[in-house]
Design a protein around this motif. Structure first.
Motif, PDB file in Angstrom:
ATOM      1  N   SER A  55      18.871  57.601  31.720  1.00 31.04           N
ATOM      2  CA  SER A  55      19.000  59.014  32.047  1.00 31.04           C
ATOM      3  C   SER A  55      17.687  59.485  32.659  1.00 31.04           C
ATOM      4  CB  SER A  55      19.298  59.820  30.774  1.00 31.04           C
ATOM      5  OG  SER A  55      18.139  59.867  29.952  1.00 31.04           O
ATOM      6  N   VAL A  56      17.639  60.752  32.982  1.00 34.78           N
ATOM      7  CA  VAL A  56      16.402  61.307  33.508  1.00 34.78           C
ATOM      8  C   VAL A  56      15.308  61.274  32.434  1.00 34.78           C
ATOM      9  CG1 VAL A  56      17.476  62.747  35.286  1.00 34.78           C
ATOM     10  CG2 VAL A  56      17.204  63.655  32.989  1.00 34.78           C
ATOM     11  N   LYS A  57      15.694  61.167  31.159  1.00 29.80           N
ATOM     12  CA  LYS A  57      14.726  61.149  30.057  1.00 29.80           C
ATOM     13  C   LYS A  57      14.293  59.746  29.644  1.00 29.80           C
ATOM     14  CE  LYS A  57      16.527  65.230  27.598  1.00 29.80           C
ATOM     15  NZ  LYS A  57      17.104  65.643  26.321  1.00 29.80           N
ATOM     16  N   ALA A  58      15.232  58.792  29.593  1.00 33.12           N
ATOM     17  CA  ALA A  58      14.916  57.487  28.998  1.00 33.12           C
ATOM     18  C   ALA A  58      15.952  56.443  29.373  1.00 33.12           C
ATOM     19  CB  ALA A  58      14.889  57.626  27.473  1.00 33.12           C
ATOM     20  N   ALA A  59      15.570  55.186  29.154  1.00 28.24           N
ATOM     21  CA  ALA A  59      16.517  54.068  29.270  1.00 28.24           C
ATOM     22  C   ALA A  59      16.803  53.586  27.858  1.00 28.24           C
ATOM     23  CB  ALA A  59      15.921  52.945  30.099  1.00 28.24           C
ATOM     24  N   SER A  60      18.066  53.306  27.574  1.00 28.72           N
ATOM     25  CA  SER A  60      18.449  52.877  26.229  1.00 28.72           C
ATOM     26  C   SER A  60      19.392  51.693  26.295  1.00 28.72           C
ATOM     27  CB  SER A  60      19.164  54.015  25.491  1.00 28.72           C
ATOM     28  OG  SER A  60      18.327  55.137  25.368  1.00 28.72           O
ATOM     29  N   ASP A  61      19.212  50.771  25.355  1.00 30.05           N
ATOM     30  CA  ASP A  61      20.158  49.676  25.210  1.00 30.05           C
ATOM     31  C   ASP A  61      21.396  50.197  24.505  1.00 30.05           C
ATOM     32  OD1 ASP A  61      18.553  47.708  26.376  1.00 30.05           O
ATOM     33  OD2 ASP A  61      17.582  47.220  24.481  1.00 30.05           O
ATOM     34  N   VAL A  62      22.516  49.591  24.824  1.00 26.18           N
ATOM     35  CA  VAL A  62      23.766  49.863  24.123  1.00 26.18           C
ATOM     36  C   VAL A  62      24.093  48.583  23.363  1.00 26.18           C
ATOM     37  CG1 VAL A  62      26.200  50.479  24.364  1.00 26.18           C
ATOM     38  CG2 VAL A  62      24.498  51.460  25.933  1.00 26.18           C
ATOM     39  N   TYR A  63      24.373  48.716  22.069  1.00 24.45           N
ATOM     40  CA  TYR A  63      24.579  47.561  21.201  1.00 24.45           C
ATOM     41  C   TYR A  63      26.062  47.333  20.921  1.00 24.45           C
ATOM     42  CZ  TYR A  63      19.617  48.263  20.653  1.00 24.45           C
ATOM     43  OH  TYR A  63      18.284  48.431  20.919  1.00 24.45           O
ATOM     44  N   ALA A  64      26.429  46.073  20.886  1.00 30.46           N
ATOM     45  CA  ALA A  64      27.824  45.727  20.607  1.00 30.46           C
ATOM     46  C   ALA A  64      28.136  46.040  19.142  1.00 30.46           C
ATOM     47  CB  ALA A  64      28.064  44.249  20.897  1.00 30.46           C
ATOM     48  N   PRO A  65      29.124  46.884  18.888  1.00 32.16           N
ATOM     49  CA  PRO A  65      29.478  47.212  17.507  1.00 32.16           C
ATOM     50  C   PRO A  65      30.317  46.124  16.836  1.00 32.16           C
ATOM     51  CG  PRO A  65      30.731  48.555  19.038  1.00 32.16           C
ATOM     52  CD  PRO A  65      29.824  47.699  19.854  1.00 32.16           C
ATOM     53  N   VAL A  66      30.835  45.196  17.648  1.00 28.99           N
ATOM     54  CA  VAL A  66      31.651  44.088  17.145  1.00 28.99           C
ATOM     55  C   VAL A  66      31.315  42.831  17.954  1.00 28.99           C
ATOM     56  CG1 VAL A  66      33.601  45.504  16.330  1.00 28.99           C
ATOM     57  CG2 VAL A  66      33.557  44.714  18.701  1.00 28.99           C
ATOM     58  N   SER A  67      31.598  41.685  17.368  1.00 32.70           N
ATOM     59  CA  SER A  67      31.420  40.412  18.069  1.00 32.70           C
ATOM     60  C   SER A  67      32.677  40.082  18.862  1.00 32.70           C
ATOM     61  CB  SER A  67      31.175  39.283  17.058  1.00 32.70           C
ATOM     62  OG  SER A  67      30.009  39.533  16.313  1.00 32.70           O
ATOM     63  N   GLY A  68      32.484  39.378  19.978  1.00 30.52           N
ATOM     64  CA  GLY A  68      33.642  38.959  20.757  1.00 30.52           C
ATOM     65  C   GLY A  68      33.265  38.648  22.190  1.00 30.52           C
ATOM     66  N   GLU A  69      34.285  38.655  23.042  1.00 31.24           N
ATOM     67  CA  GLU A  69      34.095  38.346  24.465  1.00 31.24           C
ATOM     68  C   GLU A  69      34.452  39.561  25.309  1.00 31.24           C
ATOM     69  OE1 GLU A  69      36.082  35.593  27.967  1.00 31.24           O
ATOM     70  OE2 GLU A  69      36.378  34.995  25.884  1.00 31.24           O
ATOM     71  N   VAL A  70      33.575  39.892  26.249  1.00 35.80           N
ATOM     72  CA  VAL A  70      33.838  41.002  27.157  1.00 35.80           C
ATOM     73  C   VAL A  70      35.001  40.604  28.075  1.00 35.80           C
ATOM     74  CG1 VAL A  70      32.910  42.448  29.013  1.00 35.80           C
ATOM     75  CG2 VAL A  70      31.439  41.774  27.085  1.00 35.80           C
ATOM     76  N   VAL A  71      36.087  41.371  28.020  1.00 31.62           N
ATOM     77  CA  VAL A  71      37.258  41.076  28.847  1.00 31.62           C
ATOM     78  C   VAL A  71      37.393  42.049  30.024  1.00 31.62           C
ATOM     79  CG1 VAL A  71      38.553  39.861  27.051  1.00 31.62           C
ATOM     80  CG2 VAL A  71      38.802  42.343  27.277  1.00 31.62           C
ATOM     81  N   GLU A  72      36.675  43.167  29.951  1.00 32.88           N
ATOM     82  CA  GLU A  72      36.695  44.130  31.053  1.00 32.88           C
ATOM     83  C   GLU A  72      35.433  44.977  30.972  1.00 32.88           C
ATOM     84  OE1 GLU A  72      39.506  47.744  32.799  1.00 32.88           O
ATOM     85  OE2 GLU A  72      40.293  46.462  31.213  1.00 32.88           O
ATOM     86  N   ALA A  73      34.857  45.278  32.122  1.00 38.24           N
ATOM     87  CA  ALA A  73      33.698  46.167  32.201  1.00 38.24           C
ATOM     88  C   ALA A  73      34.082  47.363  33.062  1.00 38.24           C
ATOM     89  CB  ALA A  73      32.506  45.430  32.807  1.00 38.24           C
ATOM     90  N   ASN A  74      33.569  48.522  32.712  1.00 37.78           N
ATOM     91  CA  ASN A  74      33.891  49.739  33.451  1.00 37.78           C
ATOM     92  C   ASN A  74      32.982  49.838  34.678  1.00 37.78           C
ATOM     93  OD1 ASN A  74      34.696  52.226  34.341  1.00 37.78           O
ATOM     94  ND2 ASN A  74      34.334  53.296  32.413  1.00 37.78           N
ATOM     95  N   GLU A  75      33.341  49.088  35.720  1.00 37.76           N
ATOM     96  CA  GLU A  75      32.542  49.026  36.946  1.00 37.76           C
ATOM     97  C   GLU A  75      32.436  50.385  37.641  1.00 37.76           C
ATOM     98  OE1 GLU A  75      30.775  46.496  37.656  1.00 37.76           O
ATOM     99  OE2 GLU A  75      31.707  44.920  36.461  1.00 37.76           O
TER     100      GLU A  75
END
Length: 121
Positions: A55-75
């Motif tokens: 954001s204009v304020k900061a960069a932040s990591d987003v953490y996986a709340p569950v284990s698994g395989e990414v099947v789709e990304a919101n491109e």
């Protein structure tokens, strides 16, 4: 919808979890200017950093709340990162993860518990 203490949300549909950041997190970040979504087919563990939101304020990591395989990304977020601010808990989702351990969902907070958690911050 379930929530983590790191302000991610999860909505389970069968064995696929849609994941994003909460409205509270988006509001705290301010205007989102960049989103890096995970690669499809990437394996993530619960608690792993799997996306980045800036954001204009900061960069932040987003953490996986569950284990698994990414099947789709919101491109769509790469061209319209402001969607995270406009609809954080809807169209602003980051990825869909095929959950490898459904019991991990049980440890997450429901809306009432998350709201109570926010009140302590």
């Amino acid at each position: 919808m379930k929530f983590t203490k790191d302000h991610e949300w999860v909505k389970l549909d069968g064995d696929v979890a849609t994941v994003g950041i909460s409205k509270h997190a988006a509001d705290q970040l301010g205007d989102v200017v960049f989103v890096e979504v995970p690669e499809v087919a990437k394996t993530v563990g619960k608690g792993d950093s799997f996306a980045v939101v800036e954001s204009v304020k900061a960069a932040s990591d987003v953490y996986a709340p569950v284990s698994g395989e990414v099947v789709e990304a919101n491109e769509a977020l790469s061209g319209a990162p402001e969607t995270v601010n406009a609809d954080a808990e809807g169209e602003g989702w980051f990825a869909k993860i095929k959950v490898s351990d459904a019991s991990q969902i049980e440890g997450l907070m429901d809306r009432a518990a998350y709201d109570a958690f926010l009140a302590t911050l």
